[in-house]
Design a protein around this motif. Structure first.
Motif, PDB file in Angstrom:
ATOM      1  N   GLY A   1     -64.484  53.224 -10.686  1.00 31.29           N
ATOM      2  CA  GLY A   1     -63.199  52.620 -10.361  1.00 31.29           C
ATOM      3  C   GLY A   1     -62.390  53.467  -9.394  1.00 31.29           C
ATOM      4  N   LEU A   2     -62.396  54.775  -9.595  1.00 26.88           N
ATOM      5  CA  LEU A   2     -61.676  55.678  -8.693  1.00 26.88           C
ATOM      6  C   LEU A   2     -62.282  55.658  -7.289  1.00 26.88           C
ATOM      7  CD1 LEU A   2     -61.161  58.657 -11.167  1.00 26.88           C
ATOM      8  CD2 LEU A   2     -59.322  57.391 -10.026  1.00 26.88           C
ATOM      9  N   LEU A   3     -63.608  55.645  -7.223  1.00 29.28           N
ATOM     10  CA  LEU A   3     -64.268  55.577  -5.914  1.00 29.28           C
ATOM     11  C   LEU A   3     -63.907  54.266  -5.210  1.00 29.28           C
ATOM     12  CD1 LEU A   3     -67.728  56.801  -4.910  1.00 29.28           C
ATOM     13  CD2 LEU A   3     -67.108  54.467  -4.317  1.00 29.28           C
ATOM     14  N   ALA A   4     -63.894  53.153  -5.978  1.00 25.97           N
ATOM     15  CA  ALA A   4     -63.530  51.859  -5.392  1.00 25.97           C
ATOM     16  C   ALA A   4     -62.096  51.903  -4.854  1.00 25.97           C
ATOM     17  CB  ALA A   4     -63.681  50.758  -6.438  1.00 25.97           C
ATOM     18  N   LYS A   5     -61.195  52.510  -5.601  1.00 27.80           N
ATOM     19  CA  LYS A   5     -59.791  52.617  -5.180  1.00 27.80           C
ATOM     20  C   LYS A   5     -59.686  53.362  -3.835  1.00 27.80           C
ATOM     21  CE  LYS A   5     -55.280  54.247  -6.949  1.00 27.80           C
ATOM     22  NZ  LYS A   5     -54.905  55.231  -5.929  1.00 27.80           N
ATOM     23  N   LYS A   6     -60.347  54.504  -3.757  1.00 27.80           N
ATOM     24  CA  LYS A   6     -60.280  55.294  -2.525  1.00 27.80           C
ATOM     25  C   LYS A   6     -60.952  54.561  -1.362  1.00 27.80           C
ATOM     26  CE  LYS A   6     -60.106  59.797  -4.836  1.00 27.80           C
ATOM     27  NZ  LYS A   6     -60.568  61.191  -4.805  1.00 27.80           N
ATOM     28  N   ALA A   7     -62.031  53.820  -1.662  1.00 23.78           N
ATOM     29  CA  ALA A   7     -62.729  53.077  -0.607  1.00 23.78           C
ATOM     30  C   ALA A   7     -61.844  51.964  -0.059  1.00 23.78           C
ATOM     31  CB  ALA A   7     -64.039  52.509  -1.147  1.00 23.78           C
ATOM     32  N   VAL A   8     -61.194  51.239  -0.950  1.00 18.96           N
ATOM     33  CA  VAL A   8     -60.298  50.159  -0.517  1.00 18.96           C
ATOM     34  C   VAL A   8     -59.146  50.729   0.301  1.00 18.96           C
ATOM     35  CG1 VAL A   8     -58.649  48.437  -1.340  1.00 18.96           C
ATOM     36  CG2 VAL A   8     -60.911  48.581  -2.394  1.00 18.96           C
ATOM     37  N   GLU A   9     -58.573  51.829  -0.170  1.00 22.04           N
ATOM     38  CA  GLU A   9     -57.452  52.448   0.545  1.00 22.04           C
ATOM     39  C   GLU A   9     -57.880  52.973   1.915  1.00 22.04           C
ATOM     40  OE1 GLU A   9     -56.263  55.279  -2.375  1.00 22.04           O
ATOM     41  OE2 GLU A   9     -54.927  53.883  -3.424  1.00 22.04           O
ATOM     42  N   ALA A  10     -59.165  53.329   2.042  1.00 24.26           N
ATOM     43  CA  ALA A  10     -59.691  53.794   3.331  1.00 24.26           C
ATOM     44  C   ALA A  10     -60.084  52.646   4.249  1.00 24.26           C
ATOM     45  CB  ALA A  10     -60.888  54.713   3.103  1.00 24.26           C
ATOM     46  N   GLY A  11     -60.043  51.417   3.727  1.00 23.91           N
ATOM     47  CA  GLY A  11     -60.365  50.255   4.546  1.00 23.91           C
ATOM     48  C   GLY A  11     -61.829  49.859   4.541  1.00 23.91           C
ATOM     49  N   LEU A  12     -62.608  50.378   3.587  1.00 28.38           N
ATOM     50  CA  LEU A  12     -64.027  50.012   3.499  1.00 28.38           C
ATOM     51  C   LEU A  12     -64.193  48.679   2.768  1.00 28.38           C
ATOM     52  CD1 LEU A  12     -65.694  53.429   2.568  1.00 28.38           C
ATOM     53  CD2 LEU A  12     -65.599  52.338   4.818  1.00 28.38           C
TER      54      LEU A  12
ATOM     55  N   LYS B   1     -56.043  48.868 -17.739  1.00 22.68           N
ATOM     56  CA  LYS B   1     -54.886  49.719 -18.044  1.00 22.68           C
ATOM     57  C   LYS B   1     -54.747  50.883 -17.068  1.00 22.68           C
ATOM     58  CE  LYS B   1     -54.437  48.614 -22.942  1.00 22.68           C
ATOM     59  NZ  LYS B   1     -54.753  49.028 -24.338  1.00 22.68           N
ATOM     60  N   THR B   2     -55.853  51.357 -16.537  1.00 23.03           N
ATOM     61  CA  THR B   2     -55.787  52.446 -15.553  1.00 23.03           C
ATOM     62  C   THR B   2     -55.521  51.932 -14.137  1.00 23.03           C
ATOM     63  OG1 THR B   2     -58.212  52.353 -15.366  1.00 23.03           O
ATOM     64  CG2 THR B   2     -57.277  54.020 -16.862  1.00 23.03           C
ATOM     65  N   GLY B   3     -55.470  50.615 -13.985  1.00 20.47           N
ATOM     66  CA  GLY B   3     -55.202  50.031 -12.678  1.00 20.47           C
ATOM     67  C   GLY B   3     -56.373  50.054 -11.724  1.00 20.47           C
ATOM     68  N   LEU B   4     -57.582  50.300 -12.234  1.00 18.70           N
ATOM     69  CA  LEU B   4     -58.758  50.434 -11.357  1.00 18.70           C
ATOM     70  C   LEU B   4     -59.518  49.126 -11.173  1.00 18.70           C
ATOM     71  CD1 LEU B   4     -60.139  53.869 -12.639  1.00 18.70           C
ATOM     72  CD2 LEU B   4     -58.744  53.427 -10.603  1.00 18.70           C
ATOM     73  N   LEU B   5     -59.382  48.201 -12.123  1.00 16.46           N
ATOM     74  CA  LEU B   5     -60.165  46.966 -12.034  1.00 16.46           C
ATOM     75  C   LEU B   5     -59.879  46.173 -10.755  1.00 16.46           C
ATOM     76  CD1 LEU B   5     -62.306  45.262 -13.445  1.00 16.46           C
ATOM     77  CD2 LEU B   5     -60.468  44.074 -14.661  1.00 16.46           C
ATOM     78  N   PRO B   6     -58.630  46.060 -10.309  1.00 19.16           N
ATOM     79  CA  PRO B   6     -58.389  45.303  -9.066  1.00 19.16           C
ATOM     80  C   PRO B   6     -59.129  45.867  -7.855  1.00 19.16           C
ATOM     81  CG  PRO B   6     -56.331  45.619 -10.268  1.00 19.16           C
ATOM     82  CD  PRO B   6     -57.361  46.458 -10.958  1.00 19.16           C
ATOM     83  N   TYR B   7     -59.305  47.179  -7.798  1.00 14.48           N
ATOM     84  CA  TYR B   7     -60.016  47.772  -6.664  1.00 14.48           C
ATOM     85  C   TYR B   7     -61.510  47.441  -6.721  1.00 14.48           C
ATOM     86  CZ  TYR B   7     -55.674  50.298  -5.921  1.00 14.48           C
ATOM     87  OH  TYR B   7     -54.360  50.608  -5.695  1.00 14.48           O
ATOM     88  N   LEU B   8     -62.074  47.479  -7.918  1.00 16.08           N
ATOM     89  CA  LEU B   8     -63.469  47.059  -8.055  1.00 16.08           C
ATOM     90  C   LEU B   8     -63.617  45.597  -7.654  1.00 16.08           C
ATOM     91  CD1 LEU B   8     -64.232  48.888 -11.413  1.00 16.08           C
ATOM     92  CD2 LEU B   8     -65.529  49.213  -9.304  1.00 16.08           C
ATOM     93  N   GLU B   9     -62.659  44.778  -8.064  1.00 21.09           N
ATOM     94  CA  GLU B   9     -62.714  43.347  -7.723  1.00 21.09           C
ATOM     95  C   GLU B   9     -62.622  43.125  -6.215  1.00 21.09           C
ATOM     96  OE1 GLU B   9     -60.710  41.596 -11.852  1.00 21.09           O
ATOM     97  OE2 GLU B   9     -59.434  42.090 -10.124  1.00 21.09           O
TER      98      GLU B   9
ATOM     99  N   LEU C   1     -82.261  53.204  -9.629  1.00 20.29           N
ATOM    100  CA  LEU C   1     -81.299  53.471 -10.687  1.00 20.29           C
ATOM    101  C   LEU C   1     -80.314  54.516 -10.197  1.00 20.29           C
ATOM    102  CD1 LEU C   1     -83.735  53.748 -13.739  1.00 20.29           C
ATOM    103  CD2 LEU C   1     -82.699  51.684 -12.744  1.00 20.29           C
ATOM    104  N   ALA C   2     -79.037  54.304 -10.473  1.00 17.93           N
ATOM    105  CA  ALA C   2     -78.007  55.216  -9.980  1.00 17.93           C
ATOM    106  C   ALA C   2     -76.788  55.145 -10.886  1.00 17.93           C
ATOM    107  CB  ALA C   2     -77.601  54.849  -8.548  1.00 17.93           C
ATOM    108  N   SER C   3     -75.940  56.134 -10.809  1.00 16.19           N
ATOM    109  CA  SER C   3     -74.690  56.126 -11.552  1.00 16.19           C
ATOM    110  C   SER C   3     -73.781  55.025 -11.016  1.00 16.19           C
ATOM    111  CB  SER C   3     -73.992  57.472 -11.432  1.00 16.19           C
ATOM    112  OG  SER C   3     -73.583  57.695 -10.090  1.00 16.19           O
ATOM    113  N   PRO C   4     -72.843  54.519 -11.821  1.00 17.95           N
ATOM    114  CA  PRO C   4     -71.930  53.473 -11.336  1.00 17.95           C
ATOM    115  C   PRO C   4     -71.197  53.827 -10.041  1.00 17.95           C
ATOM    116  CG  PRO C   4     -71.848  53.539 -13.715  1.00 17.95           C
ATOM    117  CD  PRO C   4     -72.707  54.699 -13.288  1.00 17.95           C
ATOM    118  N   PRO C   5     -70.666  55.060  -9.884  1.00 21.66           N
ATOM    119  CA  PRO C   5     -70.029  55.327  -8.591  1.00 21.66           C
ATOM    120  C   PRO C   5     -71.005  55.285  -7.419  1.00 21.66           C
ATOM    121  CG  PRO C   5     -70.074  57.324  -9.965  1.00 21.66           C
ATOM    122  CD  PRO C   5     -70.443  56.170 -10.832  1.00 21.66           C
TER     123      PRO C   5
ATOM    124  N   GLU D   1     -59.783  64.216 -11.818  1.00 25.46           N
ATOM    125  CA  GLU D   1     -59.250  62.846 -11.751  1.00 25.46           C
ATOM    126  C   GLU D   1     -59.830  61.977 -12.868  1.00 25.46           C
ATOM    127  OE1 GLU D   1     -58.424  61.656  -7.195  1.00 25.46           O
ATOM    128  OE2 GLU D   1     -60.444  62.432  -7.561  1.00 25.46           O
ATOM    129  N   VAL D   2     -61.120  62.137 -13.130  1.00 28.91           N
ATOM    130  CA  VAL D   2     -61.757  61.364 -14.203  1.00 28.91           C
ATOM    131  C   VAL D   2     -61.217  61.791 -15.563  1.00 28.91           C
ATOM    132  CG1 VAL D   2     -63.943  60.841 -15.342  1.00 28.91           C
ATOM    133  CG2 VAL D   2     -63.847  60.957 -12.834  1.00 28.91           C
TER     134      VAL D   2
END
Length: 899
Positions: A448-459, A482-490, A549-553, A592-593
């Motif tokens: 979720g944190l990676l998605a947030k930073k990616a969206v903010e970077a314009g990816l 609750k952490t506000g990360l789901l919208p970025y993943l979406e 196979l890979a980690s979620p981020p 951060e995690v």
């Protein structure tokens, strides 16, 4: 009244109260044995043997044998292990329920009380394997996928509801709650149980899914078995096994920043496979183990099947107690758990020198690096910086791991009919899925944190990539919201699409038709990246050849990159609003995690979520109407049919016919998985199973999957050896040296090329026995009893292999099929076998002994005869009984009806 063998029935304090227990310290005194040196996992099994002592099935000898276990001894002794409960997932649970229902039908026909067939321990079936990713990348994907799931599986769910009213101890966790192993970890596991005599005992179980071992992360002894073994355990039969070796794994140091539990488990899988831990208990120890969270431990325990072990066990300690508190278990349960394990001397992670292990391995956690595994096996780990170069190597490599493609084709683009340009290495599926990782908040929050930073970077993720988020529990959605990360993943397409196994089990749903056409016409090697535990050939999607196979981020990162041909360590992941964006720009820090982790462990959220299993299971489930009565009526259905395993049943087993003049049904190489033998995924129209469904009025869009149709033997026997990537070495190589892929064989002596199913039925009609020949690690992968059931229904009398994976070997015996193992360096290749030979198996005529030698007589077309010794892999005396009864199911049924 409970017994007190060796005066072991003692009391222990639970706060101000007392409880009874079978004291292992007292047993050690009585036998003059220092049990504190015994591996903790074996002590848990020893307690069950001691507690269930009855002087008949379980004797003093069994207790003494296990208490005096020697780390390096030859394993010839048999343990009768009675488990506290059984867990099922629906792909394996439905055929198991069908078998139990069939037993009741047999009892009724024999004039016996059908209710003699009743589970004696709690049984929980979690419906998690049926939902598919038909819809994705939209806010309503979850709702739409669940509606389609219920339309497809109504007959199966009606059958489950019949089972809920027919059997007293049979419960169902309905669709939409999560994945069986995460539900087990968060809710079903109790830590310790208490019986009617106020005797406390540890939670133990078997499950009809190989990843049942996830529960080892909280100190619960349990592992995956085939449905046939689970049925025996449900009906009061001890689980018989050879006393195992126990491999200690000492973890030292700590993981470096940015390294995930997924990277750790892929490293351990590679290490432990290399050290050949198949069939052994693995137990973790040392200071590095103590530092791991319970969810990290559960990730490691989960992948025990991938590294080949029976278990990947972590003893109970303070971290376990914290997890039970965080997931909403009651204070009384937690107090009893802590007090019980302390009273038994089993509390805390031991140091390596504290325990006598059969073998001790060491891993420094600081050496673990970000990794993926693939493209065909979970043990084939690739460090992140080598993924691109390794993919290029494998593209043209002529090996079991490679794709045998001309190197000049690698970069050639292909345009689909809809105008999308596809390339080799393109990622077409990116899925955050599977119990292995979605149970672990650290990697989900990192994604979720990676998605947030990616969206903010314009990816952005290319819209043609099939992205999905399928958590193993609804709690995941709660903390991501609750952490506000789901919208970025979406925003990157990772909307919640299901609560279930989905892509990891082969329920990725289909690709766009023009993508399938382009892949098949141009033989493209496209890729899937998933946070799963299995990536065997054709499992994820029949047309996607490379699966990692890979980690979620990392799943999110590769979705952003869009290709396996980008080196994420030395090339930008993509272009954002302000130019190139590198993985280091968006990768979250450990700090951060950690700052968000407390949000994931809210006891009230866990309690409220799982209370809804009873109070609010959902309208779709409420609207399912199940049948009534103690005996199932077997209405006409293409999903559920009375299994044929009891046809002609009598109270006396018939004699076992010797194997004479047998033909070879197929010859396979190494690493044939249960996915190869009995696929779980999609059914092709032109396959024997597809043709059967079409002939019964089922349209292609309603085929569903092999896994969902395991309640009908007509489909499953036609699906045996039907994997589109299986290679039968009886079929001559192609002109370029590559091998034909698909479930075909050559019938002998006619030389006719047929599907394996059609050839098998022709041999059955002719009265000809058949054998299957294979290489190393035959039957690895899922605990799929249909891989053995289907083999038996095809008329196969023996499977001859270089080595067997634990569960499948046991399942073959349980279905009355002989597992025979080549000795020394013998193999199909060394013996020059090509499938034109006939075979006799001798040495069993005057009685069967576990692990005895038998003789394989090979008769070739030139008239020559060769005899070679083979090892019979019926490993225990109890397994001999199962085989002589025609399998474990008739054996258990005869016992129940004779009572």
């Amino acid at each position: 009244m409970p017994h007190s063998l060796f005066d072991t029935l003692q009391t222990f304090p639970i706060g101000r109260k007392k409880g009874k227990f079978y004291s292992l310290p007292q047993l050690g005194k009585a036998l003059d044995v220092d049990l504190s040196k015994l591996p903790v996992s074996l002590r848990v099994v020893l307690e069950a043997v001691l507690r269930n002592y009855d002087g008949e099935r379980i004797t003093k000898k069994h207790v003494r044998q296990l208490a005096t276990w020697k780390p390096k001894a030859k394993r010839t002794e048999e343990i009768p292990f009675v488990v506290a409960r059984v867990v099922l997932q629906d792909f394996t649970g439905v055929p198991l329920l069908a078998d139990i229902a069939a037993m009741r039908s047999v009892a009724q026909r024999q004039g016996k009380d059908p209710k003699r067939i009743e589970p004696l321990v709690p049984v929980d079936l979690v419906v998690d394997h049926s939902v598919m990713i038909d819809y994705y990348g939209t806010p309503d994907a979850l709702d739409l996928n669940m509606k389609v799931e219920f339309q497809r599986n109504r007959e199966r769910y009606q059958f489950m509801k019949w089972g809920m009213q027919a059997f007293k101890t049979f419960g169902v966790v309905p669709p939409g709650f999560g994945i069986v192993h995460q539900v087990n970890l968060e809710h079903l596991a109790r830590g310790v149980h208490r019986d009617a005599n106020d005797v406390y005992y540890p939670d133990t179980l078997v499950g009809t899914d190989s990843h049942t071992t996830m529960i080892n992360g909280i100190g619960v002894v349990g592992w995956g078995v085939g449905g046939i073994e689970a049925e025996a355990s449900m009906l009061g039969q001890p689980l018989y096994m050879l006393t195992p070796d126990v491999v200690g794994v000492e973890l030292k140091g700590q993981l470096r920043g940015g390294v995930t539990a997924t990277d750790l488990v892929l490293t351990l899988t590679e290490l432990l496979r290399r050290n050949k831990v198949v069939g052994k208990f693995v137990e973790f120890c040392g200071p590095g183990t103590s530092s791991l969270s319970v969810t990290d431990r559960a990730t490691i325990g989960n992948m025990a099947p991938e590294y080949g072990a029976t278990m990947g066990f972590f003893p109970v300690d303070d971290r376990t107690i914290e997890y039970f508190q965080g997931t909403g278990r009651s204070k009384d349960e937690i107090d009893a758990l802590r007090a019980y394990f302390k009273a038994q001397g089993m509390y805390g992670i031991p140091n390596a020198g504290d325990i006598k292990y059969s073998q001790l391995l060491t891993l420094d956690l600081s050496t673990v690096a970000p990794s993926l595994a693939g493209p065909k096996r979970p043990q084939d780990r690739i460090e992140l910086g080598s993924v691109k170069s390794r993919f290029i190597e494998l593209y043209s490599e002529k090996s079991t791991s490679g794709f045998s493609q001309p190197p000049e084709k690698l970069t050639q683009p292909v345009r689909t009919s809809s105008g999308i340009e596809l390339h080799n290495g393109d990622i077409l599926i990116a899925a955050i899925t599977s119990c292995t990782n979605t149970s672990n908040p650290s990697v989900l929050l990192a994604a979720g944190l990676l998605a947030k930073k990616a969206v903010e970077a314009g990816l952005k993720v290319a819209p043609h990539i099939k992205t999905s988020l399928a958590p193993g529990s609804r709690v995941v959605t709660d903390y991501l919201r609750k952490t506000g990360l789901l919208p970025y993943l979406e925003q990157l397409g990772f909307d919640v699409a299901a609560y279930g196994c989905t892509t990891c089990i082969g329920n990725a749903g289909d690709l766009a038709p023009d993508f399938n056409a382009a892949i098949l016409e141009n033989d493209l090697v496209c890729a899937a990246v998933l946070s799963g535990n299995r990536n065997f050939e054709a499992r994820i999607h029949p047309n996607i050849k490379a699966n990692f196979l890979a980690s979620p981020p990392l799943v999110v990162a590769y979705a952003l990159a869009g290709t396996m041909l980008r080196d994420l360590m030395s090339e930008p992941i993509g272009r954002g609003t302000n130019g190139d964006v590198w993985i280091g720009d968006i990768w979250p820090s450990s700090e951060e995690v950690l700052a968000l982790l407390p949000t994931a462990m809210n006891p009230e959220v866990f309690r409220g979520n799982y209370a809804e299993i009873r109070t609010n299971p959902g309208e779709l489930w409420k609207n399912i109407e199940g049948g009534e009565g103690d005996v199932y009526t077997w209405p006409k259905s293409t999903y559920i049919a009375e299994p044929p395993f009891f046809t002609g049943f009598s109270m006396q087993p018939s004699s076992v016919e010797p194997v004479r003049n047998a033909r070879v049904l197929a010859i396979f190489g190494d690493s044939i998985t249960t996915d190869h033998i009995s696929p779980a995924g999609s059914i092709k129209e032109n396959s024997p199973a597809g043709k059967w469904l079409l002939s019964h009025g089922i349209m292609k869009q309603d085929f569903n999957s092999y896994g969902s149709r395991r309640g009908n033997h007509e489909i499953m026997m036609r699906g045996t050896f039907a994997n589109v990537r299986i290679k039968n070495l009886m079929i001559p190589p192609n002109p370029d040296g590559s091998r034909f892929e698909g479930g075909e064989t050559i019938h002998q002596p006619s030389g006719e090329r047929l599907s394996i199913y059609d050839a098998a039925m022709k041999y059955v009609t002719e009265g000809t026995s058949t054998v299957v020949i294979a290489g190393e690690e035959y039957g690895s992968g899922s605990s799929r009893d249909w891989a053995a059931k289907g083999t038996q229904l095809l008329g196969v009398k023996a499977v001859i292999a270089r080595s067997f994976e634990r569960i499948h070997r046991s399942n073959l015996v349980g279905m009355g099929v002989l597992p025979l193992q080549f000795k020394g360096d013998d193999s199909a290749a060394s013996l020059g076998l090509n499938g034109t030979e006939t075979f006799d198996i001798s040495g069993l005529e005057n009685g069967i002994k576990p692990q005895q030698d038998v003789t394989l007589t090979i008769r070739r077309t030139d008239g020559s005869v060769q005899q070679i010794p083979m090892l019979l892999r019926i490993d225990t005396a109890t397994e001999v009984d199962y085989y002589l009864h025609g399998g474990i199911l008739p054996y258990v049924l005869r016992g129940l009806l004779a009572e």
